[in-house]
Motif scaffolding. Structure first.
Motif, PDB file in Angstrom:
ATOM      1  N   GLU A 229       1.216   4.202   4.932  1.00  0.00           N
ATOM      2  CA  GLU A 229       0.468   3.310   4.377  1.00  0.00           C
ATOM      3  C   GLU A 229      -0.875   4.298   4.300  1.00  0.00           C
ATOM      4  O   GLU A 229      -1.573   4.260   3.238  1.00  0.00           O
ATOM      5  CB  GLU A 229      -0.253   2.412   5.656  1.00  0.00           C
ATOM      6  N   LEU A 230      -1.307   5.216   5.280  1.00  0.00           N
ATOM      7  CA  LEU A 230      -2.245   6.174   4.881  1.00  0.00           C
ATOM      8  C   LEU A 230      -2.062   6.912   3.408  1.00  0.00           C
ATOM      9  O   LEU A 230      -3.249   7.242   2.672  1.00  0.00           O
ATOM     10  CB  LEU A 230      -2.406   7.217   6.141  1.00  0.00           C
TER      11      LEU A 230
ATOM     12  N   ARG B 203       2.378   2.550  -3.268  1.00  0.00           N
ATOM     13  CA  ARG B 203       1.347   3.338  -4.177  1.00  0.00           C
ATOM     14  C   ARG B 203       1.776   4.806  -3.966  1.00  0.00           C
ATOM     15  O   ARG B 203       1.783   5.723  -5.042  1.00  0.00           O
ATOM     16  CB  ARG B 203      -0.186   3.256  -3.744  1.00  0.00           C
TER      17      ARG B 203
ATOM     18  N   GLU C  51     -13.263   6.317   0.643  1.00  0.00           N
ATOM     19  CA  GLU C  51     -13.505   5.041   1.620  1.00  0.00           C
ATOM     20  C   GLU C  51     -14.919   4.639   1.757  1.00  0.00           C
ATOM     21  O   GLU C  51     -15.378   3.703   1.608  1.00  0.00           O
ATOM     22  CB  GLU C  51     -12.892   5.209   2.784  1.00  0.00           C
TER      23      GLU C  51
ATOM     24  N   ARG D 102     -14.040   0.662  -6.313  1.00  0.00           N
ATOM     25  CA  ARG D 102     -12.644   1.025  -5.998  1.00  0.00           C
ATOM     26  C   ARG D 102     -12.243   2.150  -6.848  1.00  0.00           C
ATOM     27  O   ARG D 102     -11.599   3.103  -6.473  1.00  0.00           O
ATOM     28  CB  ARG D 102     -11.932  -0.190  -6.311  1.00  0.00           C
TER      29      ARG D 102
ATOM     30  N   LYS E 294      -2.355  -5.662  -0.016  1.00  0.00           N
ATOM     31  CA  LYS E 294      -2.833  -4.336  -0.453  1.00  0.00           C
ATOM     32  C   LYS E 294      -1.878  -4.039  -1.530  1.00  0.00           C
ATOM     33  O   LYS E 294      -0.826  -3.859  -1.324  1.00  0.00           O
ATOM     34  CB  LYS E 294      -3.429  -3.525   0.247  1.00  0.00           C
TER      35      LYS E 294
ATOM     36  N   LYS F  49      -2.889   4.837   0.725  1.00  0.00           N
ATOM     37  CA  LYS F  49      -4.278   4.631   0.558  1.00  0.00           C
ATOM     38  C   LYS F  49      -5.046   5.811  -0.241  1.00  0.00           C
ATOM     39  O   LYS F  49      -6.266   5.658  -0.844  1.00  0.00           O
ATOM     40  CB  LYS F  49      -5.038   4.314   1.908  1.00  0.00           C
ATOM     41  N   SER F  50      -4.471   6.949   0.062  1.00  0.00           N
ATOM     42  CA  SER F  50      -5.031   8.199  -0.319  1.00  0.00           C
ATOM     43  C   SER F  50      -4.546   8.571  -1.721  1.00  0.00           C
ATOM     44  O   SER F  50      -4.734   9.690  -2.319  1.00  0.00           O
ATOM     45  CB  SER F  50      -5.013   9.240   0.641  1.00  0.00           C
TER      46      SER F  50
ATOM     47  N   THR G 177       0.843  -1.107  -0.041  1.00  0.00           N
ATOM     48  CA  THR G 177       0.092  -0.034  -0.001  1.00  0.00           C
ATOM     49  C   THR G 177       0.931   1.228   0.176  1.00  0.00           C
ATOM     50  O   THR G 177       0.567   2.176  -0.614  1.00  0.00           O
ATOM     51  CB  THR G 177      -1.002   0.007   1.225  1.00  0.00           C
TER      52      THR G 177
ATOM     53  N   PHE H 271     -10.111  10.980   0.827  1.00  0.00           N
ATOM     54  CA  PHE H 271     -10.186   9.538   1.024  1.00  0.00           C
ATOM     55  C   PHE H 271     -10.979   9.176   2.027  1.00  0.00           C
ATOM     56  O   PHE H 271     -11.727   8.247   2.196  1.00  0.00           O
ATOM     57  CB  PHE H 271      -8.835   9.156   1.287  1.00  0.00           C
ATOM     58  N   LYS H 272     -10.953   9.781   3.283  1.00  0.00           N
ATOM     59  CA  LYS H 272     -11.752   9.527   4.723  1.00  0.00           C
ATOM     60  C   LYS H 272     -13.201   9.750   4.322  1.00  0.00           C
ATOM     61  O   LYS H 272     -13.966   9.232   5.036  1.00  0.00           O
ATOM     62  CB  LYS H 272     -10.905  10.231   5.892  1.00  0.00           C
TER      63      LYS H 272
END
Length: 410
Positions: free
Chosen positions: A308-309, A17, A382, A88, A410, A312-313, A14, A377-378
């Motif tokens: 990681e955050l 990314r 998501e 997604r 991921k 994800k974003s 993740t 994202f949050k």
């Protein structure tokens, strides 16, 4: 044992990314360092589009890893698979694309339409991903969104790729056939003036699935190896750093290529296309294999909770780092710079403004874009992702969703 081993959660995949998205960011704004670095360094930074190749290989790996051993070409399975892919990818892309065209209607900024006179039709082409097949339209709307057309082509092709690989073998023939198809399409449509549909070799080889398919197939093959052998291995080759060094060696090779007329980077030269499409992805796969099987410092860094955050974003960051959102931030810093100097005039001082330096403004934009990406994202991506997966869209949700099972790579 291997099947059990591969069900571990690897946060580094993740975090990588974020690394990929930031490399693309640098490739789009390297010119800001024109007066800082030698020309070859600028060329080197300009080839950091390799982040896109990282995304493509990662997609090939993840989709194969999740579905290769449990896919069924039935209507029920395909609807569930398509539902997961839509959840997604599509909501944030559609929302930000609509915002891009609203921005155009307000500002008339032709970076959105590239001079095309029918913006409503162009918006439809963008929303449906069709713009990615036309040389005239590929960089309209959210310019970097062309890669999502490539991704979607792979998503639709993946079940067929798996079926052919399992039923008939000869896995390596598939990308050869797809590339041959691309060449034939160019030979046909380069003579037809249809908004640049498959109109030239650099465009088709760099901006369509048929040209970039080998990168996905390398990711597919990496997943097949890991599914078969697991994460444990006996040799002591440090693939993480070997792959990492080879990736940037490919960057250097592309940086030394002459830039063809009408293009902007060495990757668009014949040698650049070969290096980018066929050698770079192998280096990326070695890098990923290292992240999966080795406990290196780089893996630990990419697995940090904050990284990681960011990973994800990073999809949102990728969609907003170039185009209307960045333009708004850039205009904002210009306004702040003017305002600061107005204050200095009133105060009778001759100070520097914190917004007069392009390099600092780029750093501000980078931080702001990441903050916006995390918030979106949050608050939107998501929740919408979870809502669509649990909804009755396409098919009533069942608990056996493969992406919500114990498999959490991921």
């Amino acid at each position: 044992m291997a099947q059990k081993a591969v069900q571990n959660y690897i946060p580094a995949l993740t975090g990588v990314r974020a690394l990929a998205a930031y490399l693309v960011f640098i490739s789009h704004y390297y010119y800001i360092f024109d007066d800082t670095f030698p020309h070859i360094v600028q060329r080197f930074l300009g080839e950091f589009h390799i982040g896109v190749s990282i995304f493509f290989v990662l997609s090939g790996f993840l989709i194969t890893f999740r579905y290769y051993n449990n896919f069924h070409l039935t209507t029920h399975w395909f609807k569930q698979y398509l539902k997961n892919r839509v959840a997604r990818i599509y909501p944030m892309y559609a929302l930000l694309t609509i915002c891009a065209f609203i921005y155009y209607f307000i500002t008339k900024d032709e970076s959105i339409t590239k001079g095309y006179q029918n913006p409503l039709w162009l918006m439809v082409m963008n929303i449906t991903f069709l713009r990615g097949f036309f040389y005239r339209f590929w960089d309209t709307g959210i310019a970097q969104g062309w890669s999502l057309t490539v991704e979607e082509c792979f998503y639709f092709s993946a079940p067929i790729i798996f079926l052919l690989a399992k039923k008939y073998g000869k896995f390596y023939i598939q990308p050869v056939i797809l590339t041959a198809f691309a060449i034939v399409m160019v030979l046909i449509f380069s003579r037809v003036d249809w908004c640049g549909f498959f109109s030239n070799f650099p465009f088709v080889m760099l901006f369509t699935f048929f040209g970039r398919c080998f990168e996905f197939y390398v990711g597919v093959q990496l997943a097949r190896i890991v599914l078969n052998k697991g994460f444990k291995r006996t040799n002591k080759v440090v693939y993480t750093y070997l792959g990492f060094v080879l990736m940037f060696l490919c960057v250097m090779v592309m940086a030394y290529q002459p830039i063809p007329k009408g293009w902007s980077a060495g990757v668009e030269s014949p040698a650049g296309i070969i290096v980018n499409n066929y050698f770079l992805c192998i280096a990326v796969a070695l890098f990923f294999y290292g992240l999966l099987t080795e406990m290196t410092l780089l893996r630990k860094l990419l697995a940090l909770p904050f990284v990681e955050l960011l990973g994800k974003s990073s999809y949102i960051f990728y969609l907003i780092h170039l185009g209307w959102m960045y333009n708004l931030i850039h205009r904002g810093t210009d306004w702040l710079n003017d305002y600061v100097f107005e204050l200095y005039d009133k105060w009778g001082v001759d100070w520097h403004s914190p917004f007069e330096f392009d390099k600092l403004n780029l750093l501000y934009a980078f931080i702001i874009l990441n903050a916006i990406a995390i918030v979106l994202f949050k608050t939107i991506e998501e929740p919408l992702n979870h809502y669509i997966r649990k909804s009755s869209f396409l098919i009533r949700n069942k608990p056996s969703n493969p992406e919500n099972s114990s498999l959490k790579i991921k």
